[in-house]
Design an enzyme around this catalytic site. Structure first.
Site, short mmCIF file in Angstrom:
data_model
loop_
_atom_site.label_atom_id
_atom_site.label_comp_id
_atom_site.label_asym_id
_atom_site.label_seq_id
_atom_site.Cartn_x
_atom_site.Cartn_y
_atom_site.Cartn_z
N GLY A 222 23.97 15.60 30.43
CA GLY A 222 24.00 15.89 31.86
C GLY A 222 25.01 15.10 32.66
O GLY A 222 25.23 15.43 33.83
N LEU A 226 24.91 16.78 37.84
CA LEU A 226 25.18 17.82 38.84
C LEU A 226 24.28 19.03 38.67
O LEU A 226 23.76 19.58 39.65
CB LEU A 226 26.65 18.25 38.78
CG LEU A 226 27.61 17.49 39.70
CD1 LEU A 226 27.64 16.01 39.34
CD2 LEU A 226 29.00 18.08 39.63
N CYS A 336 32.39 24.47 29.25
CA CYS A 336 33.48 24.88 30.14
C CYS A 336 34.74 25.08 29.31
O CYS A 336 35.79 24.50 29.57
CB CYS A 336 33.70 23.86 31.25
SG CYS A 336 33.96 22.16 30.68
#
EC number: 2.1.1.176
Length: 398
Positions: A222, A226, A336
């Site tokens: 984490g 966020l 991502c």
């Protein structure tokens, strides 16, 4: 020497980036220390990100005018790249050549004539697609083979708005998903305003868990938390795990300022957890190929073997996440990154080992690049590129 002009400051930042620094951190630090007016600071940002996003194309445009660019002092080569960027973006000769000649004179006077000549001789030149997009050939070819095209990568080279997630009522322009907004003012103390800068593609990974009030949720890898902030704002009981205690300390401070409760625990997540939950989120470390807009230098540092290496780590982390997911629960895996290895490749390998998990479909409100075994989000309109996989652990008692 201390830079006194926007162009000089941009040059100083780029030289630090070439030494291995992160552009975003270096630029923020340089602007915080600078006495330049806000308009000039904005131009420094424009130059730094612009030249890094278009670096391969700029070198291609300069190539016919330089016999041995590698032999030039680094300051001069970056000056030429920056001047070529302004030319590429349509700045008139009288407004762009002389300032860069002056920057060259201040550092390497004997080469100021070369800078003047090269910047005045630039001409349009048809570039191969991978060069035009400023992508490394290996990644460009991999994307073309997996996605069928690479034009989506143009989004990485365009400026993006500053997206914020709001934890209090706000009067801002809405972003592409609920809770996300566009900040159009100067830099602020965002947590004081109940805001957290966050790309909507990152926020959507947390929204995929669909947390309920009072529900226990594990946020793995984490970082500062966020995504945990969003989960906590929905009333979930959130435990955020990461290996980096400093990031967690910063996150805990922000959570308090936002009025959110998140429990932080530090652990190497290649080792099993001592607790389980019905909802588990793993936003795994990755190559970051979906973040080339915000971290443009990254594309030039990655190696062809990096996606496979990261995929091996991601599978290890997924094993931990799987063990921490209760029967009947939901596991969301996100990265991502837009590589096959870190997305569908990881999903295939994991599902072969874990028949107790089933793929669970979901509707994606963001522009989809590819869907099937999970969903890849395209880096359009300021979005980061992301991959999402939502799984349900079969309840053996059902």
């Amino acid at each position: 020497m201390r830079p006194t002009t926007p162009r000089g400051l941009a040059l100083a930042v780029l030289l630090e980036v070439e030494r291995g620094g992160r552009a975003q951190l270096l630029l923020d630090r340089a602007l915080d220390r600078s006495d330049l007016p806000e308009r000039d600071k904005a131009y420094v940002t424009h130059l730094v990100y612009g030249v890094l996003r278009r670096l391969r194309l700029l070198d291609f445009l300069l190539e016919p005018h330089l016999r041995a660019p590698d032999r030039l002092p680094k300051e001069v080569l970056w000056i030429l790249r920056l001047g070529a960027l302004e030319w590429l973006l349509g700045k008139e000769d009288h407004a762009r050549v002389s300032p860069w000649v002056e920057e060259a004179k201040a550092r390497h006077p004997a080469l100021s004539g070369l800078v003047n000549a090269v910047l005045r001789r630039l001409k349009p030149r048809e570039a191969p697609e991978c060069v035009r997009l400023s992508l490394p050939d290996w990644l460009c070819q991999a994307w073309r083979g997996f996605f069928g095209e690479v034009g989506f990568a143009e989004g990485f080279n365009e400026p993006a708005p500053l997206f914020v997630t709001a934890y209090r009522p706000v009067d801002l322009r809405p972003g592409p998903i609920p809770g996300s907004y566009i900040w159009e003012g100067p830099k602020e103390d965002f947590s004081r305003l109940g805001l957290q800068p966050q790309n909507p593609a990152s926020l959507f990974a947390a929204r995929l868990l669909e947390p309920e009030p009072g529900e226990r949720v594990l946020d793995l890898c984490g970082g500062a938390g966020l995504k945990a902030f969003y989960l906590a704002s929905r009333g979930a009981e959130v435990v955020s795990y990461d290996l980096n205690p400093r990031r967690q300390e910063a996150g805990a401070k922000t959570a308090r300022r936002l009025g959110l409760k998140v429990t932080y625990r530090t652990q190497d997540l290649r080792e099993p957890l001592k607790e389980k939950a019905k909802k588990v989120l793993l936003d795994a470390p990755c190559t970051g190929t979906g973040t080339f807009r915000a971290h443009p230098e990254l594309r030039y540092r990655l190696k062809p073997e990096d996606p496979k290496a990261m995929a091996r780590l991601q599978l290890e982390l997924l094993e931990t996440a799987a063990g921490a997911t209760e029967e009947g629960g939901v596991l969301v895996y996100a990265v991502c990154s837009l590589t096959e290895e870190e997305g569908e490749g990881v999903a295939r390998a994991f599902l072969e080992r874990h028949p107790e998990f089933r793929l669970e479909a979901f509707s994606c409100p963001l522009p989809v690049l590819k869907a099937g075994l999970g969903v890849y989000v395209a880096p359009r309109e300021g979005l980061d590129g992301f991959y999402y996989l939502r799984l349900r652990k079969v309840d053996s008692k059902a």
